[in-house]
Design a protein around this motif. Structure first.
Motif, PDB file in Angstrom:
ATOM      1  N   ALA A 163       4.441   0.616 -26.030  1.00  0.00           N
ATOM      2  CA  ALA A 163       3.876   0.748 -24.625  1.00  0.00           C
ATOM      3  C   ALA A 163       3.068   1.883 -24.587  1.00  0.00           C
ATOM      4  CB  ALA A 163       4.955   1.087 -23.884  1.00  0.00           C
ATOM      5  N   LEU A 164       3.388   3.089 -25.610  1.00  0.00           N
ATOM      6  CA  LEU A 164       2.526   4.093 -25.465  1.00  0.00           C
ATOM      7  C   LEU A 164       1.259   3.977 -26.109  1.00  0.00           C
ATOM      8  CD1 LEU A 164       1.897   7.366 -25.600  1.00  0.00           C
ATOM      9  CD2 LEU A 164       3.280   7.292 -27.693  1.00  0.00           C
ATOM     10  N   GLU A 165       1.227   2.952 -27.138  1.00  0.00           N
ATOM     11  CA  GLU A 165      -0.376   2.724 -27.553  1.00  0.00           C
ATOM     12  C   GLU A 165      -1.019   1.926 -26.807  1.00  0.00           C
ATOM     13  OE1 GLU A 165       0.200   0.205 -31.305  1.00  0.00           O
ATOM     14  OE2 GLU A 165       1.245   1.804 -32.578  1.00  0.00           O
ATOM     15  N   ARG A 166      -0.577   1.036 -25.621  1.00  0.00           N
ATOM     16  CA  ARG A 166      -1.282   0.291 -24.892  1.00  0.00           C
ATOM     17  C   ARG A 166      -1.689   1.268 -23.869  1.00  0.00           C
ATOM     18  NH1 ARG A 166       3.036  -3.640 -25.715  1.00  0.00           N
ATOM     19  NH2 ARG A 166       4.461  -2.619 -24.079  1.00  0.00           N
ATOM     20  N   ARG A 167      -0.985   2.261 -23.350  1.00  0.00           N
ATOM     21  CA  ARG A 167      -1.308   2.993 -22.253  1.00  0.00           C
ATOM     22  C   ARG A 167      -2.500   3.881 -22.706  1.00  0.00           C
ATOM     23  NH1 ARG A 167      -1.927   0.431 -19.239  1.00  0.00           N
ATOM     24  NH2 ARG A 167      -0.879  -1.404 -20.407  1.00  0.00           N
ATOM     25  N   VAL A 168      -2.301   4.522 -23.926  1.00  0.00           N
ATOM     26  CA  VAL A 168      -3.224   5.413 -24.487  1.00  0.00           C
ATOM     27  C   VAL A 168      -4.572   4.659 -24.448  1.00  0.00           C
ATOM     28  CG1 VAL A 168      -4.037   6.696 -26.677  1.00  0.00           C
ATOM     29  CG2 VAL A 168      -1.656   6.821 -25.760  1.00  0.00           C
ATOM     30  N   ALA A 169      -4.757   3.476 -24.969  1.00  0.00           N
ATOM     31  CA  ALA A 169      -5.811   2.856 -24.976  1.00  0.00           C
ATOM     32  C   ALA A 169      -6.262   2.581 -23.494  1.00  0.00           C
ATOM     33  CB  ALA A 169      -5.613   1.274 -25.515  1.00  0.00           C
ATOM     34  N   ALA A 170      -5.561   2.137 -22.563  1.00  0.00           N
ATOM     35  CA  ALA A 170      -6.139   1.938 -21.186  1.00  0.00           C
ATOM     36  C   ALA A 170      -6.579   3.227 -20.710  1.00  0.00           C
ATOM     37  CB  ALA A 170      -4.885   1.363 -20.347  1.00  0.00           C
ATOM     38  N   ILE A 171      -6.055   4.355 -20.913  1.00  0.00           N
ATOM     39  CA  ILE A 171      -6.280   5.588 -20.405  1.00  0.00           C
ATOM     40  C   ILE A 171      -7.711   6.023 -21.144  1.00  0.00           C
ATOM     41  CG2 ILE A 171      -5.877   8.026 -20.265  1.00  0.00           C
ATOM     42  CD1 ILE A 171      -2.883   7.167 -20.229  1.00  0.00           C
ATOM     43  N   GLU A 172      -7.986   5.848 -22.261  1.00  0.00           N
ATOM     44  CA  GLU A 172      -9.169   6.137 -22.905  1.00  0.00           C
ATOM     45  C   GLU A 172     -10.259   5.189 -22.308  1.00  0.00           C
ATOM     46  OE1 GLU A 172      -7.990   5.906 -27.234  1.00  0.00           O
ATOM     47  OE2 GLU A 172      -8.261   8.200 -27.093  1.00  0.00           O
ATOM     48  N   LEU A 183       1.877  12.156 -22.007  1.00  0.00           N
ATOM     49  CA  LEU A 183       2.460  10.727 -22.396  1.00  0.00           C
ATOM     50  C   LEU A 183       3.042  10.636 -23.742  1.00  0.00           C
ATOM     51  CD1 LEU A 183       3.189   7.644 -21.004  1.00  0.00           C
ATOM     52  CD2 LEU A 183       0.898   7.183 -21.853  1.00  0.00           C
ATOM     53  N   TYR A 184       4.271  10.359 -23.896  1.00  0.00           N
ATOM     54  CA  TYR A 184       4.996  10.226 -25.140  1.00  0.00           C
ATOM     55  C   TYR A 184       6.089   9.302 -25.357  1.00  0.00           C
ATOM     56  CZ  TYR A 184       8.749  12.521 -22.725  1.00  0.00           C
ATOM     57  OH  TYR A 184       9.790  12.641 -21.822  1.00  0.00           O
ATOM     58  N   TRP A 185       6.452   9.067 -26.442  1.00  0.00           N
ATOM     59  CA  TRP A 185       7.478   8.407 -26.862  1.00  0.00           C
ATOM     60  C   TRP A 185       8.772   9.098 -27.408  1.00  0.00           C
ATOM     61  CZ3 TRP A 185      11.045   4.737 -25.834  1.00  0.00           C
ATOM     62  CH2 TRP A 185      11.909   4.417 -26.836  1.00  0.00           C
TER      63      TRP A 185
END
Length: 321
Positions: free
Chosen positions: A79-88, A119-121
């Protein structure tokens, strides 16, 4: 209906700026019954008694009051990876950081209004000391039994120049869903409440009447019961803390509330939302009109004027008039 992704677990902590660091820390430890768990440079880290994470609030010395960074925990590494990609992709990413003592790698970003987030895990869980070890193993620390006994950080209400712009970002980049909103007679959205979980709301964006960006309306801490809030009102009264409004019940979200100003000038809410959860996966947004909001709060209390005018950091009239 397409299945909705829910990649954010919860709002985990927030940073407040204050020009009177020691006074603000005493407010949170004495009147709010929080524990100071760390001090680094000009920042003090505080823990609410049933937070599983190491800290719930970071208080930092600054020339003026206001909000610093807010932290969100992802639901999983994926989920962290998906949100980082979306934010970028949205153009608001700032990069990775490993300096915060409570977490592993944290991705820094802003919302369209300039509020700062992390944002973190990976996280470092709170470990109780001999003095704070609870009798019941299913809570983080012992019940403090003093002050207002706030249990956890509940939500953040941001002031924003453009509410719809932030709504798009929260929906698309952070997978938040709106639960309630205020729509003015001209069709303008004046405020929107969002949830990342089954709670009725986690973050709020309210239109900043000054046209400024990056400001705070309030942060809120949850108590167990309404009676805790009634007791807190007496605690604050005896301590000379400014009570802005309440105790009372909101019409929007039905939250029982009390608003005070901590010594640095930031607005703090004590809240109890009762048993109201949004369990319906297809929940329809509740819209409130100008006429409905003019009626005041749930039991008829009129909304105090400063609730619409006070935000932090302060904005001089000459800067927006």
């Amino acid at each position: 209906m397409a299945e909705r992704t829910r990649d954010i677990a919860h709002v985990s902590a927030v940073e407040l700026f204050t020009p009177v660091l020691d006074d603000t820390v005493r407010f949170f430890t004495d009147q709010m019954a929080m524990e100071a768990v760390d001090r680094r440079g000009h920042s003090v880290y505080l823990h609410t008694w049933d937070d599983y994470e190491r800290f719930s609030l970071k208080v930092t010395a600054a020339p003026a009051s206001g909000i610093g960074r807010s932290w969100l925990r992802a639901r999983s590494p994926e989920a962290l990876e998906r949100r980082v990609a979306a934010i970028e992709k949205a153009g608001f990413g700032e990069g990775w950081n490993t300096d915060e003592p409570g977490y592993g790698p944290v991705f820094h970003f802003t919302d369209p209004d300039g509020h700062r987030f992390g944002l973190y895990w990976e996280t470092h869980r709170y470990v109780a000391s001999d003095e704070t070890r609870p009798s019941l193993k299913n809570q983080a620390a012992r019940f403090p039994g003093r002050g207002s006994n706030v249990r956890r950080l509940d939500h953040i209400n941001f002031l924003a120049r453009d509410v719809p712009e932030n709504e798009t970002f929260v929906n698309e980049a952070l997978t938040g869903r709106p639960s309630e909103q205020i729509v003015l007679d001209d069709g303008t959205k004046a405020a929107v409440w969002y949830t990342f979980s089954d709670k009725s709301y986690d973050v709020v964006y309210t239109r900043d009447w000054t046209g400024s960006t990056g400001r705070l309306h309030h942060i809120a801490f949850a108590t167990d019961t309404r009676e805790d809030i009634l007791r807190a009102a007496d605690v604050f009264l005896e301590a000379g803390v400014h009570i802005e409004t309440g105790p009372h019940k909101h019409a929007i979200q039905q939250t029982f509330f009390l608003y005070v100003y901590e010594p640095g000038g930031n607005r703090i809410e004590l809240c109890n939302a009762g048993a109201r959860l949004l369990l319906a996966p297809d929940h329809e947004v509740v819209t409130w009109t100008e006429a409905e909001r003019a009626k005041g709060q749930a039991w008829g209390l009129k909304t105090i004027e400063t609730f619409h005018t006070h935000g932090t950091p302060p904005v001089a009239e000459s800067e927006w008039a």
